[in-house]
Design an enzyme around this catalytic site. Structure first.
Site, PDB file in Angstrom:
ATOM      1  N   HIS A  62      12.720   1.200  50.279  1.00 30.02           N
ATOM      2  CA  HIS A  62      13.775   1.908  49.552  1.00 30.02           C
ATOM      3  C   HIS A  62      13.532   3.408  49.682  1.00 30.02           C
ATOM      4  CE1 HIS A  62      15.129  -1.841  47.572  1.00 30.02           C
ATOM      5  NE2 HIS A  62      13.841  -2.153  47.640  1.00 30.02           N
ATOM      6  N   LEU A  63      14.452   4.092  50.330  1.00 31.22           N
ATOM      7  CA  LEU A  63      14.330   5.539  50.518  1.00 31.22           C
ATOM      8  C   LEU A  63      15.196   6.327  49.535  1.00 31.22           C
ATOM      9  CD1 LEU A  63      14.198   5.787  54.423  1.00 31.22           C
ATOM     10  CD2 LEU A  63      12.296   5.742  52.780  1.00 31.22           C
ATOM     11  N   ARG A  64      16.039   5.622  48.782  1.00 33.47           N
ATOM     12  CA  ARG A  64      16.806   6.181  47.645  1.00 33.47           C
ATOM     13  C   ARG A  64      17.923   7.150  48.022  1.00 33.47           C
ATOM     14  NH1 ARG A  64      15.417   2.068  44.650  1.00 33.47           N
ATOM     15  NH2 ARG A  64      13.319   2.135  43.761  1.00 33.47           N
ATOM     16  N   HIS A 232      10.387 -10.682  49.675  1.00 33.57           N
ATOM     17  CA  HIS A 232       9.305 -10.699  48.670  1.00 33.57           C
ATOM     18  C   HIS A 232       9.124 -12.030  47.926  1.00 33.57           C
ATOM     19  CE1 HIS A 232      12.863  -9.805  46.334  1.00 33.57           C
ATOM     20  NE2 HIS A 232      12.805  -8.509  46.528  1.00 33.57           N
ATOM     21  N   ASN A 278      10.042  -6.408  40.617  1.00 32.58           N
ATOM     22  CA  ASN A 278      10.914  -7.568  40.711  1.00 32.58           C
ATOM     23  C   ASN A 278      10.943  -8.063  42.154  1.00 32.58           C
ATOM     24  OD1 ASN A 278      12.746  -9.543  40.143  1.00 32.58           O
ATOM     25  ND2 ASN A 278      14.512  -8.200  39.937  1.00 32.58           N
ATOM     26  N   ASP A 305       8.077  -3.478  50.190  1.00 35.66           N
ATOM     27  CA  ASP A 305       9.090  -3.267  49.149  1.00 35.66           C
ATOM     28  C   ASP A 305       8.832  -1.930  48.438  1.00 35.66           C
ATOM     29  OD1 ASP A 305      11.243  -3.582  47.468  1.00 35.66           O
ATOM     30  OD2 ASP A 305      10.334  -5.166  46.245  1.00 35.66           O
ATOM     31  N   HIS A 309      10.049   5.488  41.907  1.00 37.55           N
ATOM     32  CA  HIS A 309      10.771   5.923  40.718  1.00 37.55           C
ATOM     33  C   HIS A 309      10.107   7.182  40.186  1.00 37.55           C
ATOM     34  CE1 HIS A 309      13.269   2.338  40.442  1.00 37.55           C
ATOM     35  NE2 HIS A 309      12.189   1.584  40.606  1.00 37.55           N
TER      36      HIS A 309
END
Length: 434
Positions: A62-64, A232, A278, A305, A309
Site C-alpha cells: 500500500h503506497l497510499r 495474506h 487485518n 502487506d 499509517h
C-alpha cells in the site's frame, strides 16, 4: 560502459554460497561468472563477500498515493522498499481516487514514472470505488497497464459479483486477487476471536470470517477457470481449503505475511495499535499451519502487506486504530533471523519465496539471476546485526510491532534495472540514489 560486481557470493540450488562476479550493461545482466576483465571506463562495485540475490518482489503493498499522502507516498514508499531489498512491488488500489478507470490508472502510472525509486506495477479494482457493486471495465484497465484486479481491504460480498468478475478476468487471462472476509461475520472485531480477545475484553474476528469466503471463491474459480490468488492467509482452515483446492486442480495461489509467520495473538499484551492488522494475528495453531503450508507449497510465497499509517492514528489503541503495519524495511531481516538462523527453513527457500516464486505465480520476468534479464539485484550482508529502529525508517509509516527487535542479515545495496537505488555506507548510515 559496464558495471561489474566483484567479490560477490551467489546462492546455489543446494543452498551453498559460491563466489561470482556479475556484469551489467544497459540495465541488463550481461553475464554471471567467476571473473570478468574490466575496462578503464567500467564501474566496479566491490560486494565485499556479501550475498547477491535477485531483487525482492512484493505483490501486496500500500503506497497510499493518491489520497493518503500523510501516511505514505510513492516516493517514500519505494525508497523504503529499496532499503528492504525490493526492486519490484505491486501497489494496491485502495487509494482516493480508486484506479477503477483508465484515467485514474494512467495518472498513477505517470506519478510512478516521475517519483518511484524502483519498479511499481499497480493493481486496478474489481469494482467501482471498491464498493462491491458495479464491476470495472477490466479490459480497458488491462490495456492501460493494470497488474491484476483486487478490491483489497474489503472482500467481495456476493457470490454472483465474484462469479462475474472471475468470468471477465478469465477471458482476459488476468488474475483475481482477493482479500477474503465475510462482512456478516466480522462483528466489529479488532483482534482474533480467541484467548487475547477474551482476556482484553475486545471484539474478536473469527477465523471462519476468512476461510468461508475462500471456500466459496475456489469453487467459483473452478467454474470459471480464473486464476484466483488469496491475499495474506491467516488461518489453519484457510490453509486446508487452499490445499484441497490445489489437489483438485483448481488454479488457486496464496501468500502469507512475515507478521503472521512470526507473531500470534499471544504477543498482544498491551493496548497497542501497532499489533492491529487485518487479518489479525491468530492462534499458535494457525501460525504453525501457515508455516506448514508454506513449506509444502500450499502457500506460494511471502508478501509484506506494507500498510503505513500515521503515528497519531496508531496511538488510538486497538479499538480505534486503523488496521495495518509496515513491512518493507524489516521483512528479510526478521525472517532470516527467526526462520533461517533457527534452521526452520533454508536461506534458499526464503530467497525463493521473496523472488522467483511470486514472479512465477504472476508471470513476471523478474526474480531470477540469469544472463539477459533485468539487472535487479539485492546485496545482503548475512552477518550484519542491528536493532530495528522505527525512527530510522524511510517509510512515513512507523507502525511496527517489531521496534527494538535485534536482527541478523540485512540488505546493504539494492540495484534496480542496473542502477543503485539504495546502499548502506561503511559508517552505518544509509543512503538512496535517485
Amino acid at each position: 560502459m559496464r558495471t561489474i560486481l566483484v567479490n560477490a557470493m551467489q546462492l546455489t540450488a543446494d543452498n551453498q554460497l559460491v563466489p561470482c562476479e556479475i556484469a551489467i550493461k544497459d540495465g541488463v545482466i550481461e553475464g554471471i561468472g567467476e571473473k570478468f576483465p574490466s575496462l578503464p571506463e567500467d564501474e566496479v562495485i566491490d560486494c565485499k563477500g556479501n550475498l547477491v540475490t535477485p531483487g525482492f518482489i512484493d505483490v501486496h503493498v500500500h503506497l497510499r498515493e493518491p489520497g493518503g499522502e500523510a501516511k505514505e507516498t510513492i516516493e517514500t514508499g519505494t525508497k523504503a522498499a529499496a532499503r528492504g531489498g525490493y526492486t519490484t512491488i505491486c501497489s494496491m488500489p485502495n487509494t482516493r481516487p480508486v484506479p477503477d478507470n483508465e484515467t485514474t490508472l494512467k495518472e498513477i502510472l505517470n506519478k510512478i514514472d516521475h517519483t518511484s525509486h524502483i519498479r511499481v506495477i499497480p493493481y486496478a479494482s474489481i469494482t467501482e470505488r471498491l464498493l462491491g457493486e458495479n464491476l470495472t471495465d477490466m479490459e480497458a484497465l488491462k490495456n492501460a497497464g493494470a497488474f491484476a484486479f483486487t478490491d483489497d481491504g474489503v472482500g467481495i460480498q456476493t457470490a454472483d459479483k465474484m462469479l462475474k468478475a472471475m468470468e471477465q478476468a478469465a477471458r482476459l487471462n488476468m488474475p483475481i486477487v482477493a482479500h477474503c472476509e465475510d462482512n456478516s461475520l466480522i462483528h466489529q472485531g479488532v483482534v482474533h476471536e480467541g484467548s487475547t480477545s477474551k482476556k482484553m475484553d475486545l471484539p474478536g474476528i473469527p477465523s471462519i470470517c476468512e476461510s468461508v469466503q475462500i471456500a466459496r471463491d475456489v469453487l467459483l474459480a473452478e467454474a470459471t477457470g480464473c486464476h484466483y490468488h488469496v491475499c495474506h492467509v491467516s488461518t489453519k482452515e484457510s490453509v486446508r481449503v487452499i490445499r484441497d483446492a490445489k489437489k483438485a486442480g483448481i488454479h488457486v495461489t496464496a501468500e502469507v505475511t512475515p507478521h503472521h509467520l512470526l507473531l500470534t495473538e499471544e504477543d498482544i499484551t498491551t493496548n497497542d495499535g501497532n499489533y492491529k492488522m487485518n487479518p489479525p494475528l491468530r492462534s499458535r495453531n494457525d501460525q504453525q499451519a501457515l508455516l506448514a503450508g508454506l513449506l509444502d507449497g500450499t502457500i506460494d510465497f511471502i508478501a509484506t502487506d506494507h500498510a503505513p499509517h500515521t503515528e497519531e492514528e496508531k496511538q488510538q489503541g486497538l479499538l480505534l486504530a486503523p488496521f495495518g503495519i509496515v513491512g518493507f524495511e524489516t521483512a528479510f531481516s526478521l525472517l532470516n533471523t527467526h526462520l533461517v538462523k533457527t534452521e526452520i527453513i533454508t536461506l534458499k527457500q526464503l530467497i525463493d519465496w521473496m523472488t522467483v516464486k511470486p514472479a512465477n505465480v504472476f508471470n513476471l520476468p523478474y526474480g531470477i539471476l540469469e544472463q539477459g534479464v533485468p539487472a535487479d539485484l539485492t546485496v545482503i550482508n548475512l552477518d550484519m546485526k542491528k536493532k530495528i529502529d522505527k525512527e530510522s525508517f524511510y517509510s512515513k509509516g512507523k507502525n511496527t510491532p517489531f521496534h527494538g527487535w535485534e536482527v541478523t542479515g540485512l540488505p546493504v545495496k539494492t540495484i534496480a534495472a542496473g542502477k543503485i537505488v539504495f546502499e548502506e555506507a561503511n559508517d552505518g548510515k544509509t543512503t538512496t540514489r535517485t
